[in-house]
Design an enzyme around this catalytic site. Structure first.
Site, PDB file in Angstrom:
ATOM      1  N   TRP A  48      -7.744  -8.606   3.287  1.00  0.00           N
ATOM      2  CA  TRP A  48      -6.439  -8.982   2.752  1.00  0.00           C
ATOM      3  C   TRP A  48      -5.434  -8.183   3.592  1.00  0.00           C
ATOM      4  CZ3 TRP A  48      -2.238  -6.512   0.372  1.00  0.00           C
ATOM      5  CH2 TRP A  48      -1.338  -7.363  -0.284  1.00  0.00           C
ATOM      6  N   ASN A 102     -11.226  -0.164   3.934  1.00  0.00           N
ATOM      7  CA  ASN A 102     -10.286  -0.544   2.875  1.00  0.00           C
ATOM      8  C   ASN A 102      -9.327   0.621   2.684  1.00  0.00           C
ATOM      9  OD1 ASN A 102     -11.721  -2.831   2.431  1.00  0.00           O
ATOM     10  ND2 ASN A 102     -12.431  -2.276   0.375  1.00  0.00           N
ATOM     11  N   GLY A 103      -8.058   0.325   2.423  1.00  0.00           N
ATOM     12  CA  GLY A 103      -7.096   1.402   2.168  1.00  0.00           C
ATOM     13  C   GLY A 103      -6.046   1.444   3.267  1.00  0.00           C
ATOM     14  N   LYS A 111       0.812 -17.703 -14.045  1.00  0.00           N
ATOM     15  CA  LYS A 111      -0.377 -18.528 -13.757  1.00  0.00           C
ATOM     16  C   LYS A 111       0.012 -19.721 -12.892  1.00  0.00           C
ATOM     17  CE  LYS A 111      -2.800 -16.293 -14.539  1.00  0.00           C
ATOM     18  NZ  LYS A 111      -3.156 -15.021 -15.034  1.00  0.00           N
ATOM     19  N   HIS A 136      22.159 -17.780 -22.007  1.00  0.00           N
ATOM     20  CA  HIS A 136      22.905 -16.718 -21.313  1.00  0.00           C
ATOM     21  C   HIS A 136      22.799 -16.837 -19.791  1.00  0.00           C
ATOM     22  CE1 HIS A 136      23.843 -14.765 -25.068  1.00  0.00           C
ATOM     23  NE2 HIS A 136      22.569 -14.861 -25.426  1.00  0.00           N
ATOM     24  N   LYS A 148      -7.900  -9.965  -5.390  1.00  0.00           N
ATOM     25  CA  LYS A 148      -8.236  -9.271  -6.629  1.00  0.00           C
ATOM     26  C   LYS A 148      -8.176  -7.788  -6.331  1.00  0.00           C
ATOM     27  CE  LYS A 148      -9.962 -10.553 -10.665  1.00  0.00           C
ATOM     28  NZ  LYS A 148      -9.197 -11.504 -11.479  1.00  0.00           N
TER      29      LYS A 148
HETATM   30  C1  F6R Z   1      -2.714 -12.335 -12.292  1.00  0.00           C
HETATM   31  C2  F6R Z   1      -3.434 -11.148 -11.889  1.00  0.00           C
HETATM   32  C3  F6R Z   1      -2.650  -9.942 -11.496  1.00  0.00           C
HETATM   33  C4  F6R Z   1      -3.300  -8.679 -12.078  1.00  0.00           C
HETATM   34  C5  F6R Z   1      -2.587  -7.421 -11.543  1.00  0.00           C
HETATM   35  C6  F6R Z   1      -3.143  -6.162 -12.161  1.00  0.00           C
HETATM   36  O1  F6R Z   1      -3.544 -13.446 -12.502  1.00  0.00           O
HETATM   37  O2  F6R Z   1      -4.635 -11.131 -11.851  1.00  0.00           O
HETATM   38  O3  F6R Z   1      -1.327 -10.044 -11.856  1.00  0.00           O
HETATM   39  O4  F6R Z   1      -3.213  -8.733 -13.466  1.00  0.00           O
HETATM   40  O5  F6R Z   1      -2.743  -7.369 -10.152  1.00  0.00           O
HETATM   41  O6  F6R Z   1      -4.491  -6.010 -11.875  1.00  0.00           O
HETATM   42  P1  F6R Z   1      -5.404  -5.071 -12.739  1.00  0.00           P
HETATM   43  O7  F6R Z   1      -5.464  -5.634 -14.110  1.00  0.00           O
HETATM   44  O8  F6R Z   1      -6.744  -5.119 -12.053  1.00  0.00           O
HETATM   45  O9  F6R Z   1      -4.789  -3.700 -12.722  1.00  0.00           O
END
Ligand code: F6R
Length: 603
Positions: A74, A98-99, A478, A497, A598
Site C-alpha cells: 500500500w 512495512n512502516g 460504506k 442549516h 486494512k
Molecule cells: C471502514 C474501515 C476503516 C477502519 C479504520 C480503523 O470500512 O474499515 O474506517 O474502521 O481504518 O481501523 P481499526 O478499527 O482497525 O482501528
C-alpha cells in the site's frame, strides 16, 4: 498496511505457497506485489504493479526455491510503480518492509555514491545492510548496525545473496510474527491470523528471528535474538498454539469476502450475547461504576461505533461519554480526567493513530481498556485495564462490516452489564432486545436494497436522528469506500442549516427512519427533500411505512420492527447492504476498494 510473508521450508519449492499466502494478505494493500527467492540461481526478485495475480502471471514457470519472501504494498513513500514495489534489492540484499523510516534523508546522505532507483524509504535499508555486510562479513551484525541507525517504524525481512540458507526478520512498532506448520514450513508474517500455521510467536520490538538451514539436513530452524540495549543477545521464545482454520481465508460459496462477512453477522453478534451471559463484561462494568466519564477513541468505522456507544452510554447508563477521532485527539493537548476510563476501539489493533492516542493517555496516567478483533495485536498487548474481544474472526474485506457490528455488540454488552448494577429492570429490557438481534439481522438479509443512482448526482446525503445519525455517517462511509461516490452523513435536524442547498432533482437522500420517538422529525426531513425535487430512499419499519405515505420521488425499504438496542444493528446492516448492492451495480470490487488497505499503520 502492506503484507509481508516469508517461508523457509524443507520442500524444494515454496513459490506457490508464498503466492497463496500473499493472496491471503492482499487485503493489507494491493498497489503492487513482489517476491525474492534464494534459489539455486542465487537471490532473485520479481515484482508487478497491481494485485498478486499480476505477480503470479509474470513469474517464470520454472522459478523454484525452498526459501523466499513476498510483499503486497500500500504505497506510502513513492507511487505504485514497479520500481517502488518490494522487495527492494540492490543485487546483494533484498528487503521487504512495512512502516516508515523517518530519517531517510539523513541516512541517504551517509551513502553518497548510491544511485537511488526508487522513491521508497526501504531502499536505504537495503544499501545500509549491503555496506555493513561488506565491512563485517556477518549478516546479523550488519542488520544490527543498520537497525541502530533507523528512526521510525518497521517490520523487516531480509535476505542476502552471500547467506543462501538464512533469513532474518526484525521489527519496531509494526507487527511481525513467526509461525510453523506441521509440515515443517517456517513462516514470518505481518498477519499471522490469516496464515495456516499450527504454532506462532509474536516478535517484540527489537526481537530478531533468524531462520537457518540445519547442517546436513534439508529443514530450517528458527532462533531468536534481541537487539535491545544495543547488544545482540540470544533469547528464548515460547511457541503458542494457533487456532487458525483454512476456511478463514476462503470465500466458500460466496461471491466475495464482503458478502461472506455480512452474512456472518448474526453468529458474530451471538458471541457477544453469550459473552454478556457468561459475565465477561462484569470487570469493566464494575470499574465503570467508579468512573464519572468514559472516553472513546478510534478511527473510521470504529469511531462511528464509538459514537453509537456514546448514545447508549449516556441515554441508558447516564454516564458522560466523549468520543474522539484518534488523529485529532493526539495533537490537541486533550484533558484526561483522573476519574475517567478510556476505551480504544480498533478492529485491527494496529491502527497507528490509535496507538499514538494510547501513548497520550498513558502519559497522562489515564486508565484504558481495548476493544479489538485481534488479540495478538499491539493494542491488545498494551491494554492496562480490560481487553474485550470482538470475536468476529478475521475480517478480510477491506471494508469493515462484521467487525463494526461486533463493536456495537461489545459496547451494548458492556452498557447492559453496567445497567445490571445500576438498574437491573432496565438492563433486562435492553438485554431482551439485544438477544433479538441475530434473528432480526437474518430477516434484513432476506431482502434486496437498491440505491437509485441518478446520472450526474453530485453527492448522496445520509440523514438520521438520534442513534441513526452515527449510522448515517457509517452508511455514507460504506458508500464512499465501495462505489467512490461522494456521500455525507448528516444529523437530520442539521440539514436545514446548510446541506439543504444541495437538494435538487439530481439529489438522492438516504433517510433512516425507524418508527421511534424521532420518527416524525425525520419524516419532516424526507418531506423537505421531496419538496425540492430530490429523491428519497426511506429505510423504515412496518409502522413507519404505514405512516409515510409520500410515494412520489421515494423508495421505501421496510425493515423488521426493532427496539432501542436492535435498531442500531438492523439499520447498520441496511446501510451495508445498500452500499454492497451499489458497488455490484457499478462493477466495483467491494473487497479491495481503490486506495484503501486494512490496518492503517501510518499516521
Ligand atoms: C471502514 C474501515 C476503516 C477502519 C479504520 C480503523 O470500512 O474499515 O474506517 O474502521 O481504518 O481501523 P481499526 O478499527 O482497525 O482501528
Amino acid at each position: 498496511m502492506c503484507g509481508i510473508v516469508a517461508i523457509a521450508s524443507p520442500r524444494t519449492n515454496i513459490v506457490e505457497s508464498l503466492l497463496d499466502a500473499l493472496t491471503a494478505l492482499e487485503y493489507r494493500g494491493y498497489d503492487s506485489a513482489g517476491l525474492a527467492l534464494l534459489s539455486p540461481r542465487g537471490l532473485v526478485r520479481h515484482r508487478a504493479v497491481g494485485k498478486v495475480k499480476n505477480l503470479r502471471d509474470t513469474l517464470p514457470a520454472l522459478e523454484a526455491a525452498p526459501i523466499g519472501m513476498a510483499h503486497t504494498r500500500w504505497a506510502v513513500m513513492g507511487a505504485a510503480t514497479e520500481a517502488n514495489a518490494h522487495p527492494q534489492f540492490d543485487g546483494e540484499t533484498a528487503v521487504v518492509h512495512n512502516g516508515i523510516i523517518e530519517n531517510v534523508g539523513e541516512l541517504k546522505s551517509m551513502l553518497p555514491d548510491i544511485i537511488w532507483e526508487s522513491q521508497t524509504d526501504t531502499e536505504v535499508v537495503v544499501h545500509l545492510v549491503s555496506s555493513f555486510v561488506r565491512k563485517e562479513r556477518d549478516l546479523l551484525a550488519a542488520i544490527k548496525s543498520t537497525v541502530q541507525l533507523l528512526k521510525g517504524t518497521f517490520a523487516l525481512v531480509i535476505l542476502h545473496k552471500d547467506f543462501p540458507d538464512m533469513l532474518v526478520a526484525t521489527k519496531r512498532i509494526n507487527p511481525l510474527s513467526v509461525g510453523k506448520s506441521n509440515t515443517g514450513d517456517l513462516f514470518v508474517t505481518s498477519d499471522i491470523a490469516v496464515i495456516p500455521v499450527e504454532q506462532y510467536i509474536d516478535l517484540e520490538d527489537d526481537d530478531v528471528c533468524v531462520m537457518r538451514k540445519r547442517v546436513g539436513e534439508g529443514d530450517f530452524f528458527a532462533e531468536f535474538y534481541t537487539f535491545r540495549h544495543n547488544k545482540l543477545e540470544k533469547i528464548e521464545k515460547t511457541w503458542k498454539d494457533a487456532n487458525q482454520t483454512a476456511t478463514v481465508t476462503s470465500i466458500g460459496d460466496y461471491k466475495n469476502f464482503t458478502i461472506k462477512e455480512i452474512h456472518e453477522q448474526p453468529n458474530v453478534i451471538q458471541k457477544s450475547i453469550n459473552a454478556l451471559n457468561r459475565g465477561d463484561y462484569i470487570p469493566i462494568a464494575q470499574e465503570m461504576m467508579n468512573k464519572s466519564a468514559i472516553n472513546i477513541i478510534a478511527c473510521g468505522s470504529s469511531f462511528y461505533a464509538g459514537l453509537i456507544g456514546k448514545y447508549w452510554l449516556e441515554r441508558f447508563g447516564r454516564l458522560l461519554t466523549n468520543v474522539e477521532i484518534s488523529s485529532e485527539f493526539n495533537y490537541r493537548y486533550p484533558v484526561i480526567t483522573k476519574n475517567s476510563l478510556t476505551l480504544f476501539i480498533s478492529q485491527s489493533g494496529e491502527t497507528l493513530d490509535t496507538l499514538k492516542a494510547m501513548e497520550v493517555v498513558r502519559a497522562e496516567q489515564g486508565d484504558f481498556a481495548v476493544i479489538t478483533n485481534v488479540l495478538q495485536s499491539t493494542m491488545a498487548k498494551a491494554a492496562t485495564r480490560h481487553l474485550l474481544d470482538l470475536g468476529a474472526g478475521p475480517e478480510l474485506s477491506v471494508v469493515s462490516t462484521k467487525a463494526f457490528t461486533a463493536q456495537l455488540a461489545v459496547l451494548i454488552g458492556v452498557v447492559i452489564q453496567y445497567l445490571k448494577f445500576k438498574d437491573p429492570r432496565a438492563a433486562d429490557i435492553l438485554q431482551e432486545d439485544f438477544e433479538r438481534v441475530p434473528g432480526l439481522l437474518s430477516q434484513v438479509m432476506g431482502q434486496n436494497y437498491h440505491l437509485p443512482l441518478i446520472p450526474n448526482a453530485s453527492s448522496i446525503l445520509y440523514l438520521g436522528r438520534g442513534i441513526c445519525y452515527p449510522i448515517a455517517l457509517e452508511g455514507a462511509l460504506k458508500l464512499k469506500e465501495t462505489t467512490y461516490i461522494h456521500a455525507e452523513g448528516y444529523p437530520g435536524g442539521e440539514m436545514k442549516h446548510g446541506p439543504i442547498a444541495l437538494i435538487d432533482a439530481r439529489a438522492v437522500s438516504v433517510i433512516l427512519a425507524p418508527h421511534n420517538e424521532l420518527f416524525n422529525k425525520i419524516v419532516s426531513n424526507a418531506h423537505e427533500v421531496i419538496a425540492r425535487g430530490g429523491h428519497v430512499v426511506f429505510f423504515t419499519d412496518a409502522a413507519g411505512n404505514a405512516e409515510f405515505t409520500q410515494r412520489a420521488n421515494s423508495t421505501a425499504y421496510v425493515m423488521p420492527s426493532s427496539g432501542p438496542v436492535s435498531e442500531a444493528f438492523v439499520y447498520s446492516l441496511g446501510m451495508q447492504a445498500l452500499a454492497y448492492d451499489a458497488a455490484g451495480g457499478l462493477g466495483c470490487d467491494p473487497d479491495r476498494p481503490r486506495n484503501l488497505a486494512k490496518s492503517v499503520t501510518v499516521e
